[in-house]
Write a protein that holds these residues in place. Structure first.
Motif, PDB file in Angstrom:
ATOM      1  N   THR A  29       0.820  -1.203   0.000  1.00  0.00           N
ATOM      2  CA  THR A  29       0.000   0.000   0.000  1.00  0.00           C
ATOM      3  C   THR A  29       0.858   1.258   0.000  1.00  0.00           C
ATOM      4  O   THR A  29       0.557   2.231  -0.683  1.00  0.00           O
ATOM      5  N   HIS A  30       1.950   1.228   0.748  1.00  0.00           N
ATOM      6  CA  HIS A  30       2.819   2.402   0.830  1.00  0.00           C
ATOM      7  C   HIS A  30       3.757   2.531  -0.371  1.00  0.00           C
ATOM      8  O   HIS A  30       3.873   3.591  -0.977  1.00  0.00           O
ATOM      9  N   VAL A  31       4.402   1.443  -0.704  1.00  0.00           N
ATOM     10  CA  VAL A  31       5.476   1.521  -1.695  1.00  0.00           C
ATOM     11  C   VAL A  31       4.949   1.641  -3.126  1.00  0.00           C
ATOM     12  O   VAL A  31       5.572   2.278  -3.978  1.00  0.00           O
ATOM     13  N   CYS A  32       3.785   1.032  -3.388  1.00  0.00           N
ATOM     14  CA  CYS A  32       3.257   1.047  -4.761  1.00  0.00           C
ATOM     15  C   CYS A  32       2.525   2.331  -5.105  1.00  0.00           C
ATOM     16  O   CYS A  32       2.108   2.516  -6.257  1.00  0.00           O
ATOM     17  N   HIS A  33       2.322   3.214  -4.115  1.00  0.00           N
ATOM     18  CA  HIS A  33       1.630   4.487  -4.353  1.00  0.00           C
ATOM     19  C   HIS A  33       0.263   4.263  -5.006  1.00  0.00           C
ATOM     20  O   HIS A  33      -0.139   4.998  -5.909  1.00  0.00           O
ATOM     21  N   THR A  34      -0.439   3.219  -4.554  1.00  0.00           N
ATOM     22  CA  THR A  34      -1.742   2.891  -5.109  1.00  0.00           C
ATOM     23  C   THR A  34      -2.723   4.025  -4.884  1.00  0.00           C
ATOM     24  O   THR A  34      -3.490   4.394  -5.780  1.00  0.00           O
ATOM     25  N   TRP A  35      -2.721   4.554  -3.669  1.00  0.00           N
ATOM     26  CA  TRP A  35      -3.587   5.680  -3.325  1.00  0.00           C
ATOM     27  C   TRP A  35      -2.710   6.832  -2.844  1.00  0.00           C
ATOM     28  O   TRP A  35      -2.088   6.738  -1.785  1.00  0.00           O
ATOM     29  N   PRO A  36      -2.671   7.950  -3.582  1.00  0.00           N
ATOM     30  CA  PRO A  36      -1.791   9.072  -3.197  1.00  0.00           C
ATOM     31  C   PRO A  36      -2.065   9.624  -1.808  1.00  0.00           C
ATOM     32  O   PRO A  36      -1.181  10.211  -1.196  1.00  0.00           O
ATOM     33  N   GLY A  37      -3.283   9.428  -1.270  1.00  0.00           N
ATOM     34  CA  GLY A  37      -3.608   9.989   0.040  1.00  0.00           C
ATOM     35  C   GLY A  37      -3.240   9.102   1.201  1.00  0.00           C
ATOM     36  O   GLY A  37      -3.733   9.310   2.318  1.00  0.00           O
ATOM     37  N   ILE A  38      -2.373   8.127   0.998  1.00  0.00           N
ATOM     38  CA  ILE A  38      -2.052   7.147   2.029  1.00  0.00           C
ATOM     39  C   ILE A  38      -1.560   7.795   3.323  1.00  0.00           C
ATOM     40  O   ILE A  38      -1.828   7.304   4.419  1.00  0.00           O
ATOM     41  N   ASN A  39      -0.878   8.935   3.211  1.00  0.00           N
ATOM     42  CA  ASN A  39      -0.298   9.565   4.404  1.00  0.00           C
ATOM     43  C   ASN A  39      -1.343  10.165   5.333  1.00  0.00           C
ATOM     44  O   ASN A  39      -1.038  10.472   6.489  1.00  0.00           O
ATOM     45  N   ILE A  40      -2.579  10.360   4.847  1.00  0.00           N
ATOM     46  CA  ILE A  40      -3.618  10.893   5.731  1.00  0.00           C
ATOM     47  C   ILE A  40      -4.681   9.838   6.038  1.00  0.00           C
ATOM     48  O   ILE A  40      -5.723  10.146   6.607  1.00  0.00           O
ATOM     49  N   TRP A  41      -4.423   8.599   5.640  1.00  0.00           N
ATOM     50  CA  TRP A  41      -5.375   7.543   5.992  1.00  0.00           C
ATOM     51  C   TRP A  41      -5.528   7.471   7.507  1.00  0.00           C
ATOM     52  O   TRP A  41      -4.539   7.531   8.246  1.00  0.00           O
ATOM     53  N   PRO A  42      -6.754   7.297   7.997  1.00  0.00           N
ATOM     54  CA  PRO A  42      -6.943   7.075   9.437  1.00  0.00           C
ATOM     55  C   PRO A  42      -6.426   5.699   9.833  1.00  0.00           C
ATOM     56  O   PRO A  42      -6.278   4.808   8.994  1.00  0.00           O
ATOM     57  N   MET A  43      -6.187   5.541  11.127  1.00  0.00           N
ATOM     58  CA  MET A  43      -5.630   4.279  11.629  1.00  0.00           C
ATOM     59  C   MET A  43      -6.480   3.079  11.232  1.00  0.00           C
ATOM     60  O   MET A  43      -5.952   2.045  10.818  1.00  0.00           O
ATOM     61  N   TRP A  44      -7.816   3.203  11.360  1.00  0.00           N
ATOM     62  CA  TRP A  44      -8.674   2.039  11.111  1.00  0.00           C
ATOM     63  C   TRP A  44      -8.544   1.550   9.671  1.00  0.00           C
ATOM     64  O   TRP A  44      -8.671   0.350   9.409  1.00  0.00           O
ATOM     65  N   LEU A  45      -8.272   2.460   8.745  1.00  0.00           N
ATOM     66  CA  LEU A  45      -8.163   2.062   7.345  1.00  0.00           C
ATOM     67  C   LEU A  45      -6.832   1.356   7.080  1.00  0.00           C
ATOM     68  O   LEU A  45      -6.797   0.324   6.386  1.00  0.00           O
ATOM     69  N   HIS A  46      -5.754   1.903   7.623  1.00  0.00           N
ATOM     70  CA  HIS A  46      -4.449   1.236   7.498  1.00  0.00           C
ATOM     71  C   HIS A  46      -4.527  -0.200   8.017  1.00  0.00           C
ATOM     72  O   HIS A  46      -4.179  -1.159   7.320  1.00  0.00           O
ATOM     73  N   GLU A  47      -4.963  -0.339   9.275  1.00  0.00           N
ATOM     74  CA  GLU A  47      -4.964  -1.656   9.903  1.00  0.00           C
ATOM     75  C   GLU A  47      -6.122  -2.526   9.418  1.00  0.00           C
ATOM     76  O   GLU A  47      -5.998  -3.747   9.352  1.00  0.00           O
ATOM     77  N   GLY A  48      -7.244  -1.881   9.077  1.00  0.00           N
ATOM     78  CA  GLY A  48      -8.383  -2.648   8.577  1.00  0.00           C
ATOM     79  C   GLY A  48      -8.065  -3.357   7.273  1.00  0.00           C
ATOM     80  O   GLY A  48      -8.433  -4.526   7.088  1.00  0.00           O
ATOM     81  N   LEU A  49      -7.367  -2.675   6.376  1.00  0.00           N
ATOM     82  CA  LEU A  49      -7.015  -3.303   5.107  1.00  0.00           C
ATOM     83  C   LEU A  49      -6.058  -4.469   5.340  1.00  0.00           C
ATOM     84  O   LEU A  49      -6.224  -5.553   4.758  1.00  0.00           O
ATOM     85  N   ALA A  50      -5.062  -4.270   6.220  1.00  0.00           N
ATOM     86  CA  ALA A  50      -4.077  -5.328   6.479  1.00  0.00           C
ATOM     87  C   ALA A  50      -4.722  -6.528   7.177  1.00  0.00           C
ATOM     88  O   ALA A  50      -4.468  -7.676   6.803  1.00  0.00           O
TER      89      ALA A  50
END
Length: 340
Positions: free
Chosen positions: A193-214
């Motif tokens: 998710t981070h390295v492939c730059h799939t979504w440019p807004g990754i740096n402002i993703w809320p915690m639940w979205l980061h961990e929810g996807l994983a």
């Protein structure tokens, strides 16, 4: 890329000489573990990349292939993993609880063999102690002059106990493989998710979205399909138990959480299953809105230079309180158990 090359060189310089380097489809793997572990992790990483790309396509996003070889580091010993993590990431309390991690600073993932964690080794020592006691019991029986019927009864009991010990040993090894697979997938999703730059807004993703996807990709068996469209029985049981015990964090507070590094172990034990529960439910019942939410987070903010993920959540999914009630009501219909 220069970042990828720098991470590879840094990993090589920090790791002991006994670490070997192996090439995978998308990763360079550094490890001091055995060949079986390497082979399983390499296959898991390959399949995770395939499943991640499939999810992104369903969300209407094309995933660019990384322009660098990604780095995965596997430690045989937990202490070595922890020392490396603290040396490169700092002395964060959450690392003591982690089975693995993704480093946004260096773009690598690191994990250790759960079979060699202190808690596992302690349980293994108990089993070895029981085995020694049983062996001594067998020796005494062999040297005894008991009548045949009493001897057979004793032998039957020894055989029963031996089967129990053998089962626990094999179960422990399977448990360790299951944990290793789930952790590898979880951290690889963060990395992709981070390295492939799939979504440019990754740096402002809320915690639940980061961990929810994983967490939504986690499985202990990567040989068949996995991801948010394939609910995981272990995570389901954890989440449903929290729901039934009324221990979930209120949704408005939950989607507002920005970080988890300073959370207690008790909070983390709720947080991870809840991120999984929310993400998989949204994927099942709000798929178009979830795709829209991800795209809206990637769009340039309209004011103040910062996107507000909570306000955006309500704009896309509707009022939080109403959504929470509907979510919990649907969960109580048992839809997850029908998918197992």
């Amino acid at each position: 890329s220069s970042q990828g090359d720098a991470s590879i060189e840094l990993a090589r310089s920090l790791l002991p000489e006994e670490f070997k380097k192996y090439k995978g489809t998308s990763h360079l793997i550094f490890t001091d573990s055995d060949w079986e572990s390497l082979s399983e992790i390499r296959g898991t990483l390959r399949r995770t990349w395939s499943e991640y790309r499939g999810f992104c396509r369903r969300m209407g996003v094309v995933v660019p292939r990384p322009d660098e070889k990604l780095v995965c580091i596997i430690f045989d010993e937990h202490d070595d993993f922890l020392n490396f993590a603290k040396r490169t990431e700092g002395d964060h309390a959450i690392l003591e609880l982690a089975n693995g991690y993704f480093s946004p600073r260096y773009d690598w993932i690191a994990l250790f063999e759960p079979l060699y964690h202190d808690s596992t080794l302690e349980a293994e020592q108990v089993l070895h102690s029981r085995q020694r006691e049983l062996d001594e019991f067998q020796q005494r029986l062999d040297e005894s002059d008991l009548p045949p019927d009493r001897r057979q009864q004793s032998q039957d009991e020894i055989d029963r106990l031996q089967r129990g010990i053998d089962h626990q040993f094999s179960h422990m090894e399977q448990w360790a493989r299951d944990v290793r697979t789930a952790v590898t997938i979880h951290e690889a999703i963060h990395q992709f998710t981070h390295v492939c730059h799939t979504w440019p807004g990754i740096n402002i993703w809320p915690m639940w979205l980061h961990e929810g996807l994983a967490t939504a990709f986690e499985t202990n068996d990567s040989s068949s399909g996995f991801g948010p469209d394939r609910v995981d029985q272990t995570r389901d049981l954890e989440f449903i138990e929290l729901l039934e015990q009324d221990r979930l964090i209120p949704l408005r507070d939950f989607i507002s959480m920005k970080a988890y590094g300073d959370q207690t172990e008790a909070t983390l034990s709720v947080m991870y299953p809840q991120t999984y529960g929310l993400m998989t439910w949204l994927y099942e019942y709000r798929t178009p809105q979830l795709a829209q939410y991800l795209k809206r987070l990637s769009a340039p903010p309209e004011e103040d230079g910062v996107q507000d993920p909570v306000r955006l959540f309500e704009e896309v999914f509707g009022k939080v309180d109403a959504l929470e009630k509907r979510w919990h009501r649907i969960e109580k219909t048992g839809w997850r158990s029908k998918r197992h």
